[in-house]
Enzyme design. Structure first.
Site, PDB file in Angstrom:
ATOM      1  CB  SER A 134    -130.928  22.753  44.916  1.00 34.27           C
ATOM      2  OG  SER A 134    -131.864  23.654  44.998  1.00 34.27           O
ATOM      3  CD  GLU A 167    -128.750  32.041  48.869  1.00 41.13           C
ATOM      4  OE1 GLU A 167    -127.886  31.200  48.525  1.00 41.13           O
ATOM      5  OE2 GLU A 167    -130.149  31.503  49.009  1.00 41.13           O
ATOM      6  CG  ASP A 179    -126.068  26.269  52.851  1.00 48.95           C
ATOM      7  OD1 ASP A 179    -125.593  25.631  53.641  1.00 48.95           O
ATOM      8  OD2 ASP A 179    -127.127  26.614  52.682  1.00 48.95           O
TER       9      ASP A 179
END
Ligand code: ADP
Ligand code: MG
Length: 393
Positions: A134, A167, A179
């Site tokens: 997510s 990130e 991802d």
């Protein structure tokens, strides 16, 4: 505009209007992902084989005239506001979810891409913290909303790289590229064989009928994941350094063949050798599994998934009792070709390739058996490979 939108996007537009008084000018979505095989290889320049799933984060937005970003998370009924000048992480822990949007604003600024202030509403149905990424869906959807509001045109591979940098450097988790890459570039009805060194992919069609991809959640919260993840990365780097004594040209475990490794593994410390063996054999399994899939050999594909799990369990040591239990239970169901942990490990989800006719049995039997063994519930998601991130309006 709204008539051609999916019911979910229309709902999103309506919720945005309730919050901000006018319809959104922008609606984007970015999916979560399931990795079919190729685990813990993406930070070793290796191969991964994920698919985008039919669950995503949707963002509705309109540009503002000032430099403010106002964002409302519909899942949490929580708002957060920040300014684009000197973006900082949220100070209130209840607003930590906003760090994904903040981090994309930060990285756009760092890389000289303009950003405009926005009003934002976001809503997701990727389960949070379950290993279906997510977080990547949040990052990529956030990136697409800034791209649209600032009238930029960003190549999806660059978007994935921006999200990875966000990130790593802003959120503070030292992630690989998989991802965000699959969230940005996924293709409906395909899994992507991604070469994480070249940042190229081959889209491989999944069988149109006969099998289903079934995700089962251990419901075990992934406690150790960040520190153990960093340890594994360091062990892989150490393996490369030591192997360089005999193989001076290598820069990552990707460059070491199984034959070379077998000849040299005795010279490595035991733990280092185990970690390297996982990565090197996993790259080989991933390539072989794609060849098997293309040849229509689902039985072999399933065997290689099983082999991946065993390697992650014994050599890489990132599984846990709950994952092992759920994998064993899945494999005990007649019609399951293969089952493995998916994602970083220490909890999260398993993925199984299941004969279509066996899905009902899986749904009926797996949760009950898992509850009996662990006392935990196991939400199950039968998924199909979905399209990657896109602008809907
Ligand atoms: P995973 O990527 O495995 O789902 P992470 O811990 O990396 O787990 O990311 C989960 C975090 O992403 C959540 O704690 C939350 O901060 C953020 N997030 C994901 N989906 C949403 C959403 N729909 N709304 C707000 N925040 C979200
Ligand atoms: Mg994540």
């Amino acid at each position: 505009m709204t008539n051609s939108l999916s019911p979910r996007a229309q709902e999103m537009a309506a919720r945005f209007k309730e919050l901000y008084g006018s319809s959104p000018e922008i609606i984007v979505r970015a999916p979560g992902r399931v990795n079919l095989i190729g685990e813990h290889t993406d930070y070793n320049d290796g191969f991964v084989f994920p698919a985008a799933i039919d669950r995503d984060v949707m963002i509705a937005a309109s540009p503002r005239k000032d430099r403010q970003v106002r964002v409302f998370a519909l899942n949490f009924n929580q708002s957060s506001t920040f300014t684009l000048d000197g973006v900082q992480p949220a100070t209130d822990t209840r607003e930590r979810w906003s760090n994904y949007l903040r981090s994309m604003a930060w990285v756009f600024h760092e890389e000289g891409l303009g950003t405009a202030g926005m009003n934002v509403a976001l809503l997701g149905d990727v389960p949070l913290g379950a290993g279906l990424s997510s977080s990547a869906a949040m990052l990529v959807a956030s990136g697409l909303s800034f791209e649209a509001s600032s009238e930029l045109n960003i190549d999806p591979v660059r978007m994935a790289l921006l999200a990875q940098r966000a990130e790593r450097e802003f959120v503070g988790v030292n992630v690989g590229i998989m991802d965000m890459y699959i969230s940005a570039l996924g293709q409906k009805d395909h899994a992507l064989l991604i070469d994480t060194r070249a940042l190229t992919y081959e889209a491989v069609p999944l069988p149109k009928s006969g099998i289903s991809i079934v995700i089962a959640d251990t419901n075990k919260k992934r406690g150790l994941v960040d520190s153990e993840y960093n340890t594994r990365r360091a062990e892989c780097e150490r393996a490369v350094e030591l192997l360089k004594a005999s193989l001076p040209d290598i820069t990552a475990l990707r460059d070491v063949s199984a034959e070379q490794f077998n000849a040299l593994s005795g010279s490595l410390p035991e733990i280092t050798a185990k970690r390297a063996r996982h990565v090197i054999t996993e790259d080989a399994r991933t390539l072989e599994s794609v060849a098997a899939l293309k040849a229509g050999n689902i039985v072999r594909f399933g065997e290689l998934m099983n082999g991946s799990h065993e390697s992650l369990q014994r050599d890489y040591e990132v599984s846990c009792r709950e994952l092992d239990t759920l994998v064993q239970i899945a494999r005990s169901i007649d019609g399951v070709y293969g089952a493995r942990m998916t994602g970083a490990g220490f909890g999260g989800c398993t993925v199984s390739v299941v004969a279509e006719g066996a899905v009902e049995r899986f749904l009926a039997e797996v949760p009950a058996l898992y509850r009996k063994a662990t006392g935990l519930n196991s939400p199950i998601y039968v998924t199909t490979a979905a399209q990657g991130a896109e602008r809907l309006a």
